[in-house]
Scaffold this motif. Structure first.
Motif, PDB file in Angstrom:
ATOM      1  N   CYS A  70       2.534  -0.761  -4.400  1.00  0.00           N
ATOM      2  CA  CYS A  70       2.140   0.053  -3.303  1.00  0.00           C
ATOM      3  C   CYS A  70       1.934   1.434  -3.649  1.00  0.00           C
ATOM      4  O   CYS A  70       2.527   2.607  -3.322  1.00  0.00           O
ATOM      5  CB  CYS A  70       3.923   0.288  -2.598  1.00  0.00           C
ATOM      6  SG  CYS A  70       4.195  -1.225  -1.486  1.00  0.00           S
TER       7      CYS A  70
ATOM      8  N   GLY B  98       0.952  -1.206   0.221  1.00  0.00           N
ATOM      9  CA  GLY B  98       0.024   0.122  -0.028  1.00  0.00           C
ATOM     10  C   GLY B  98       0.900   1.153   0.064  1.00  0.00           C
ATOM     11  O   GLY B  98       2.066   1.254   0.210  1.00  0.00           O
TER      12      GLY B  98
ATOM     13  N   TYR C 246      -3.507  -0.264  -4.320  1.00  0.00           N
ATOM     14  CA  TYR C 246      -4.112  -0.600  -3.054  1.00  0.00           C
ATOM     15  C   TYR C 246      -5.680  -0.691  -3.044  1.00  0.00           C
ATOM     16  O   TYR C 246      -6.249  -1.733  -2.748  1.00  0.00           O
ATOM     17  CB  TYR C 246      -3.585   0.233  -2.001  1.00  0.00           C
ATOM     18  CG  TYR C 246      -4.260   0.064  -0.419  1.00  0.00           C
ATOM     19  CD1 TYR C 246      -3.618  -1.044   0.369  1.00  0.00           C
ATOM     20  CD2 TYR C 246      -5.136   0.757  -0.186  1.00  0.00           C
ATOM     21  CE1 TYR C 246      -3.941  -1.119   1.388  1.00  0.00           C
ATOM     22  CE2 TYR C 246      -5.703   0.395   1.179  1.00  0.00           C
ATOM     23  CZ  TYR C 246      -5.060  -0.611   1.900  1.00  0.00           C
ATOM     24  OH  TYR C 246      -5.657  -0.697   3.245  1.00  0.00           O
TER      25      TYR C 246
END
Length: 418
Positions: free
Chosen positions: A96, A57, A101
């Motif tokens: 990320c 994330g 996400y």
């Protein structure tokens, strides 16, 4: 038709159950002497659909450095010359971003919510008991920044209609009365009242017995040596003593799934992320949790399982290493002792480790989609195998049976990796 399920963890056994309920002849094969003796053996015990989030994330790379430098840090990376580890880490870093996400979490929450519903229906149908509790999960924030950083997750919960409660410190003690003993160590929490808890191994063992009653055959102490192919189909599976044939084959070997698949040209981005747990007898029930408390700072889940407290956590990227490391035990002891002092007898705690089969984006891999028409995958659930097991098994059984699952399984197909 005859279906061969490779693996007898919670995902393999739930797959066998739903396949048998769909009318198939099912055989389960595992190298262990019984079900749920690896990753499903002593996990944290939480069934938390609302907390079904990818590890990759925004901000995680920076957080990872901080976590590795913490005294009781939740992340450990032990670099080694392993191209699969390097590739998996690179793929995880690519995920990320905020957009990825959100996409990946949106793929995970529906199968997790569906899975909890399947578990409830199964519990109602067969009366299975496994030290279950239905009193929700509390994500506990020790700092204001953690509390303030919940907006993104709450938006996803709203999107999928997941009930939640954003609590102040007093609200947390209302949900978990024993936290009144440690006022001042937390500022608030996010509670999901629809979440559950339970002993995954106990559940899997009892469901395996029900599977046997339903006609499923279990072949324990049986090591698979190869998968044999013919054109675009799996022809058989070889063990150390014989060759097994079926109409369809399901891979539910968790972290070990890639080993056999690579030999037949199927490459899945599943890599083990090692986790640890301790299990301690309850010393004072009034000082113990009533359900699951997620210690957000140390990423430790503390769960009440009958007359025991189970604490699970740590992400250790170290390949297929199963050594028990005292530093990880110390983290778990610290989290439990700090939030629930006197609740459990930590001097009698047992210590365990297992390998979570993680994908770099977060969602599991469920269904067909490989170059072999009768090969199905049910793996890559990471820390959420217990949470997603019943739903994954039901979806898998529907796909094998040629039915459309109740939830859209296409985002979970291996084809998402191109």
């Amino acid at each position: 038709m005859k279906v061969l399920v490779l693996g007898s963890g919670v995902v393999g056994v739930t797959s066998a159950w739903y396949l048998a309920q769909a009318g198939h002849e099912v055989v389960v094969v595992d190298r262990q002497p019984g079900p749920a003796l690896e990753t499903s053996f002593a996990n944290a015990g939480e069934i938390s659909p609302g907390y079904s989030s990818p590890w990759a994330g925004p901000g995680v790379p920076i957080k990872a450095i901080k976590w590795m430098l913490m005294h009781f840090g939740p992340l450990v990376v032990r670099p080694k010359f392993d191209p699969y580890m390097a590739l998996w880490l690179l793929r995880m870093l690519r995920n990320c971003t905020s957009a990825r996400y959100a996409r990946n979490k949106a793929r995970m929450v529906p199968i997790a919510e569906y899975s909890r519903d399947c578990l409830k229906a199964l519990r109602s149908e067969v009366g299975i008991a496994y030290d279950e509790r239905t009193q929700g999960t509390l994500q506990l924030f020790r700092t204001q920044s953690q509390y303030d950083g919940t907006a993104g997750d709450i938006e996803v919960l709203k999107q999928f209609g997941v009930p939640y409660e954003l609590l102040d410190a007093a609200g947390c003690t209302g949900a978990e009365p024993a936290l009144a003993n440690v006022k001042g160590k937390f500022v608030g929490g996010l509670r999901l009242p629809g979440d559950e808890t339970g002993d995954c191994q106990m559940f899997t063992e009892k469901l395996a017995a029900l599977c046997t009653d339903a006609g499923v055959t279990f072949r324990f102490n049986t090591t698979i040596t190869s998968i044999n192919t013919s054109a675009n189909r799996i022809a058989s599976v070889s063990t150390e003593t014989e060759e097994l044939t079926a109409d369809a084959y399901v891979i539910a070997f968790g972290s070990y799934s890639p080993f056999l698949l690579r030999r037949i040209g199927v490459h899945i981005p599943v890599y083990p992320v090692k986790g640890y747990s301790i299990t301690a007898p309850i010393a004072d029930k009034d000082a113990a949790p009533v359900s699951t408390v997620m210690d957000e700072t140390y990423k430790v889940a503390i769960t009440r399982l009958g007359d025991r407290i189970r604490a699970g956590g740590t992400a250790e990227i170290s390949g297929y290493d199963l050594n028990l490391r005292d530093a990880r035990r110390a983290t778990l002891h610290h989290s439990v002792g700090d939030l629930f002092p006197g609740g459990g007898d930590l001097s009698k705690a047992t210590f365990w480790t297992g390998l979570r089969p993680m994908t770099p984006d977060g969602p599991p891999i469920i269904g067909g989609g490989t170059k072999y028409s009768n090969l199905y995958l049910n793996t890559g659930h990471g820390t959420l195998g217990w949470t997603m097991s019943c739903g994954s098994g039901r979806v898998l059984a529907d796909l094998v049976s040629g039915k459309s699952p109740d939830v859209d399984a296409s985002p979970l197909n291996i084809s998402r990796y191109g």
